[in-house]
Design a protein around this motif. Structure first.
Motif, short mmCIF file in Angstrom:
data_model
loop_
_atom_site.label_atom_id
_atom_site.label_comp_id
_atom_site.label_asym_id
_atom_site.label_seq_id
_atom_site.Cartn_x
_atom_site.Cartn_y
_atom_site.Cartn_z
N TYR A 4 1.26 -0.94 0.01
CA TYR A 4 0.33 0.01 0.21
C TYR A 4 0.85 1.55 0.04
O TYR A 4 2.24 1.40 0.86
CB TYR A 4 -0.51 -0.03 0.92
N GLY A 20 6.35 2.02 -0.61
CA GLY A 20 4.55 1.79 0.11
C GLY A 20 5.30 0.77 0.98
O GLY A 20 6.57 0.87 1.45
N PRO A 26 -6.26 -4.25 4.23
CA PRO A 26 -6.70 -3.39 4.14
C PRO A 26 -6.74 -1.72 4.88
O PRO A 26 -5.81 -1.29 5.08
CB PRO A 26 -7.73 -3.18 2.78
N ALA A 29 -3.32 -1.34 6.69
CA ALA A 29 -2.31 -0.34 5.97
C ALA A 29 -3.76 1.18 6.35
O ALA A 29 -2.93 1.77 6.50
CB ALA A 29 -2.82 -0.03 4.83
N VAL A 57 -4.71 6.61 0.64
CA VAL A 57 -4.12 5.42 0.79
C VAL A 57 -4.15 4.73 -0.57
O VAL A 57 -5.67 4.59 -1.38
CB VAL A 57 -4.67 4.80 1.77
N ARG A 58 -3.48 3.89 -1.30
CA ARG A 58 -3.47 3.34 -3.14
C ARG A 58 -3.22 2.22 -2.46
O ARG A 58 -1.71 1.60 -1.73
CB ARG A 58 -2.24 3.95 -3.76
N ASP A 59 -3.40 0.90 -3.25
CA ASP A 59 -3.11 -0.38 -3.47
C ASP A 59 -2.00 0.09 -4.79
O ASP A 59 -1.68 0.26 -4.96
CB ASP A 59 -4.32 -0.82 -3.21
N GLU A 60 -1.59 -1.43 -4.87
CA GLU A 60 -0.62 -2.08 -5.89
C GLU A 60 -1.09 -2.02 -7.07
O GLU A 60 -0.43 -1.69 -8.31
CB GLU A 60 -0.85 -3.52 -5.27
N VAL A 65 -7.32 3.06 -1.96
CA VAL A 65 -8.76 2.73 -0.86
C VAL A 65 -9.22 3.41 -0.19
O VAL A 65 -11.03 3.33 0.23
CB VAL A 65 -7.37 1.92 -0.42
#
Length: 89
Positions: A4, A20, A26, A29, A57-60, A65
């Motif tokens: 994340y 990251g 999630p 994170a 917050v961003r994911d892969e 998110v």
């Protein structure tokens, strides 16, 4: 574990997290991002700043998110003290 990214919006400045961190979920994170926003806010208050803290917050897959907004405001109810900020180190 998934990676994340915590991008920080600081006024007009955008600081992209290209490294990251890995978290089990999630929720984990988001909890870490909340702690980061709290620490940033404490540092700002120590300098007498009350600007908002915003962390995205961003994911892969670069999907957002959540967005965390920590708002800080000081309402003085007595005369404001003069001299160095009382929380300054």
């Amino acid at each position: 574990m998934a990676r994340y990214y915590f991008d920080i919006l600081d006024g007009a400045q955008f600081v992209r997290d290209d490294e990251g961190s890995e978290f089990d979920s999630p929720d984990a994170a988001v909890q870490a991002a909340v702690r980061a926003a709290t620490e940033i806010g404490q540092g700002r208050l120590a300098r007498g700043e009350t600007s908002n803290v915003v962390i995205e917050v961003r994911d892969e897959r670069s999907q957002r998110v959540c967005t965390i907004r920590a708002s800080m405001e000081i309402d003085w109810h007595v005369s404001r003290p003069q001299g160095p900020h009382p929380w300054s180190a």
